[in-house]
Design a protein around this motif. Sequence first.
Motif, PDB file in Angstrom:
ATOM      1  N   ASN A 132       0.841  -1.228   0.018  1.00 56.38           N
ATOM      2  CA  ASN A 132      -0.096  -0.006   0.104  1.00 56.38           C
ATOM      3  C   ASN A 132       0.807   1.341  -0.078  1.00 56.38           C
ATOM      4  O   ASN A 132       0.479   2.321   0.468  1.00 56.38           O
ATOM      5  CB  ASN A 132      -0.842   0.098   0.996  1.00 56.38           C
ATOM      6  CG  ASN A 132      -0.346   0.296   2.653  1.00 56.38           C
ATOM      7  OD1 ASN A 132       0.979   0.242   2.774  1.00 56.38           O
ATOM      8  ND2 ASN A 132      -0.995   0.096   3.436  1.00 56.38           N
ATOM      9  N   VAL A 133       2.068   1.144  -0.469  1.00 53.81           N
ATOM     10  CA  VAL A 133       2.979   2.134  -0.575  1.00 53.81           C
ATOM     11  C   VAL A 133       3.680   2.402  -2.105  1.00 53.81           C
ATOM     12  O   VAL A 133       4.423   3.323  -2.011  1.00 53.81           O
ATOM     13  CB  VAL A 133       4.059   2.082   0.362  1.00 53.81           C
ATOM     14  CG1 VAL A 133       3.800   1.988   1.861  1.00 53.81           C
ATOM     15  CG2 VAL A 133       4.978   0.860  -0.055  1.00 53.81           C
ATOM     16  N   TYR A 134       2.972   1.720  -2.953  1.00 55.34           N
ATOM     17  CA  TYR A 134       3.252   1.966  -4.471  1.00 55.34           C
ATOM     18  C   TYR A 134       2.062   1.896  -5.266  1.00 55.34           C
ATOM     19  O   TYR A 134       1.667   1.012  -5.699  1.00 55.34           O
ATOM     20  CB  TYR A 134       4.411   0.947  -4.554  1.00 55.34           C
ATOM     21  CG  TYR A 134       4.852   0.809  -6.229  1.00 55.34           C
ATOM     22  CD1 TYR A 134       5.776   1.722  -6.674  1.00 55.34           C
ATOM     23  CD2 TYR A 134       4.311   0.062  -7.176  1.00 55.34           C
ATOM     24  CE1 TYR A 134       6.311   1.848  -7.766  1.00 55.34           C
ATOM     25  CE2 TYR A 134       4.792   0.165  -8.361  1.00 55.34           C
ATOM     26  CZ  TYR A 134       5.698   0.931  -8.622  1.00 55.34           C
ATOM     27  OH  TYR A 134       6.218   0.923 -10.244  1.00 55.34           O
ATOM     28  N   PRO A 135       1.503   3.163  -5.406  1.00 55.21           N
ATOM     29  CA  PRO A 135       2.027   4.356  -4.765  1.00 55.21           C
ATOM     30  C   PRO A 135       1.461   4.476  -3.277  1.00 55.21           C
ATOM     31  O   PRO A 135       0.631   3.652  -2.808  1.00 55.21           O
ATOM     32  CB  PRO A 135       1.133   5.337  -5.660  1.00 55.21           C
ATOM     33  CG  PRO A 135      -0.219   4.883  -5.969  1.00 55.21           C
ATOM     34  CD  PRO A 135       0.290   3.241  -6.188  1.00 55.21           C
ATOM     35  N   ARG A 136       1.934   5.527  -2.613  1.00 55.81           N
ATOM     36  CA  ARG A 136       1.311   5.727  -1.189  1.00 55.81           C
ATOM     37  C   ARG A 136      -0.060   5.863  -1.189  1.00 55.81           C
ATOM     38  O   ARG A 136      -0.323   6.934  -1.879  1.00 55.81           O
ATOM     39  CB  ARG A 136       2.308   6.627  -0.386  1.00 55.81           C
ATOM     40  CG  ARG A 136       1.748   6.893   0.973  1.00 55.81           C
ATOM     41  CD  ARG A 136       2.944   7.388   1.802  1.00 55.81           C
ATOM     42  NE  ARG A 136       3.825   6.998   2.253  1.00 55.81           N
ATOM     43  CZ  ARG A 136       3.899   5.749   3.089  1.00 55.81           C
ATOM     44  NH1 ARG A 136       2.719   5.426   3.702  1.00 55.81           N
ATOM     45  NH2 ARG A 136       5.019   5.138   3.234  1.00 55.81           N
ATOM     46  N   SER A 137      -0.787   5.392  -0.680  1.00 60.31           N
ATOM     47  CA  SER A 137      -1.979   5.351  -0.367  1.00 60.31           C
ATOM     48  C   SER A 137      -2.779   5.365   0.688  1.00 60.31           C
ATOM     49  O   SER A 137      -3.898   5.718   1.150  1.00 60.31           O
ATOM     50  CB  SER A 137      -2.741   4.415  -1.523  1.00 60.31           C
ATOM     51  OG  SER A 137      -2.489   3.147  -0.950  1.00 60.31           O
ATOM     52  N   SER A 183      -0.916  -3.276  -5.862  1.00 63.41           N
ATOM     53  CA  SER A 183      -1.272  -2.176  -4.760  1.00 63.41           C
ATOM     54  C   SER A 183      -2.479  -2.512  -4.377  1.00 63.41           C
ATOM     55  O   SER A 183      -3.562  -2.676  -5.106  1.00 63.41           O
ATOM     56  CB  SER A 183      -0.890  -1.132  -5.759  1.00 63.41           C
ATOM     57  OG  SER A 183       0.262  -0.774  -6.222  1.00 63.41           O
ATOM     58  N   VAL A 184      -2.725  -1.993  -3.030  1.00 67.62           N
ATOM     59  CA  VAL A 184      -3.882  -1.901  -2.290  1.00 67.62           C
ATOM     60  C   VAL A 184      -4.189  -0.640  -2.134  1.00 67.62           C
ATOM     61  O   VAL A 184      -3.199   0.315  -1.571  1.00 67.62           O
ATOM     62  CB  VAL A 184      -3.672  -2.765  -1.059  1.00 67.62           C
ATOM     63  CG1 VAL A 184      -4.869  -2.726  -0.180  1.00 67.62           C
ATOM     64  CG2 VAL A 184      -3.433  -4.360  -1.261  1.00 67.62           C
ATOM     65  N   LEU A 185      -5.507   0.037  -2.634  1.00 62.25           N
ATOM     66  CA  LEU A 185      -5.801   1.320  -2.327  1.00 62.25           C
ATOM     67  C   LEU A 185      -6.994   1.427  -1.210  1.00 62.25           C
ATOM     68  O   LEU A 185      -7.743   0.425  -1.045  1.00 62.25           O
ATOM     69  CB  LEU A 185      -6.479   1.834  -3.471  1.00 62.25           C
ATOM     70  CG  LEU A 185      -5.511   1.735  -4.816  1.00 62.25           C
ATOM     71  CD1 LEU A 185      -5.923   2.217  -6.071  1.00 62.25           C
ATOM     72  CD2 LEU A 185      -4.034   2.625  -4.577  1.00 62.25           C
ATOM     73  N   TYR A 191      -5.463  10.373   2.502  1.00 64.33           N
ATOM     74  CA  TYR A 191      -4.902  10.534   3.805  1.00 64.33           C
ATOM     75  C   TYR A 191      -3.348   9.985   3.530  1.00 64.33           C
ATOM     76  O   TYR A 191      -2.438  10.025   4.616  1.00 64.33           O
ATOM     77  CB  TYR A 191      -5.356   9.588   4.996  1.00 64.33           C
ATOM     78  CG  TYR A 191      -6.664   9.699   5.447  1.00 64.33           C
ATOM     79  CD1 TYR A 191      -6.992  10.846   6.439  1.00 64.33           C
ATOM     80  CD2 TYR A 191      -7.903   9.022   4.811  1.00 64.33           C
ATOM     81  CE1 TYR A 191      -8.043  11.108   6.982  1.00 64.33           C
ATOM     82  CE2 TYR A 191      -9.150   9.605   5.349  1.00 64.33           C
ATOM     83  CZ  TYR A 191      -9.363  10.316   6.440  1.00 64.33           C
ATOM     84  OH  TYR A 191     -10.440  10.727   6.858  1.00 64.33           O
ATOM     85  N   GLU A 192      -2.835  10.072   2.441  1.00 68.20           N
ATOM     86  CA  GLU A 192      -1.622   9.555   2.118  1.00 68.20           C
ATOM     87  C   GLU A 192      -0.456  10.580   2.552  1.00 68.20           C
ATOM     88  O   GLU A 192       0.649  10.124   2.695  1.00 68.20           O
ATOM     89  CB  GLU A 192      -1.218   9.237   0.625  1.00 68.20           C
ATOM     90  CG  GLU A 192      -1.699  10.586  -0.390  1.00 68.20           C
ATOM     91  CD  GLU A 192      -2.922  10.756  -0.813  1.00 68.20           C
ATOM     92  OE1 GLU A 192      -3.157  11.673  -1.699  1.00 68.20           O
ATOM     93  OE2 GLU A 192      -3.646  10.063  -0.391  1.00 68.20           O
TER      94      GLU A 192
END
Length: 233
Positions: A132-137, A183-185, A191-192
């Motif tokens: 959940n950091v690629y991209p940071r979400s 990626s998990v969004l 809130y990233e």
Amino acid sequence: MSETDRGPAALLLLARLDSRRLPGKGLMDLGGRPVLGRAVDRLRRCGIVNDMILATSDRAIDDPLEAFAEAEGIGCYRGDAHDVAKRCTDACTDNGLDWFIRICGDSPFADPAVVDSVARRFLDAGVDLATNVYPRSFPIGASAEAVSRAAMERILAATDDLAYREHVTLYAYEHPADFTIDSVLPADPGYEDLSIAVDTPEDLDRARRLIALLPDPKTATLEEILKLQPQAA
């Protein structure tokens, strides 16, 4: 260790006591529990992988972290202080893990539901890395990465650049053609840019105020924490 259909796994909590901005932060008091203890309390509620190993350095300065792990009844692996990618990989080998979930030890508000989402994505998608950091979400301090040991071994074989190996998965993110990444969004984005980690004295003060606002810090959802966070700022 937790058994899954992709083999044994564990949560790896990464911590050292010589943080530049807040030395000793992992064992500092946060409402009657160490910062790391707050993370452990919450991560025990993970449903897919809930066995924990504290992965720290093999230096004397980090002896108290090994003592903490023993007192908490969780595993401890001690390895290279700066080559964190190797430390994680060696922790997997030493403990017979096929994959792991990386959690930073300065995350007292780590959310078990988020960790479960990342673990489930890793298992269902069959990827090298779910994140959940690629991209940071998600907020800093609610980060989780599920990584196969095989992917970590490929990272170690590909580079000896400490800039990559200190940051564990950075090489994979910068070479996405060489790795399968999912990626998990979040359901509620936005809130990233927020941090609920403890990395500075100011962060610790804010976390102490936030802990005092939570009816039960062990079971509070990320949504509840984020709603109260402005009052603690």
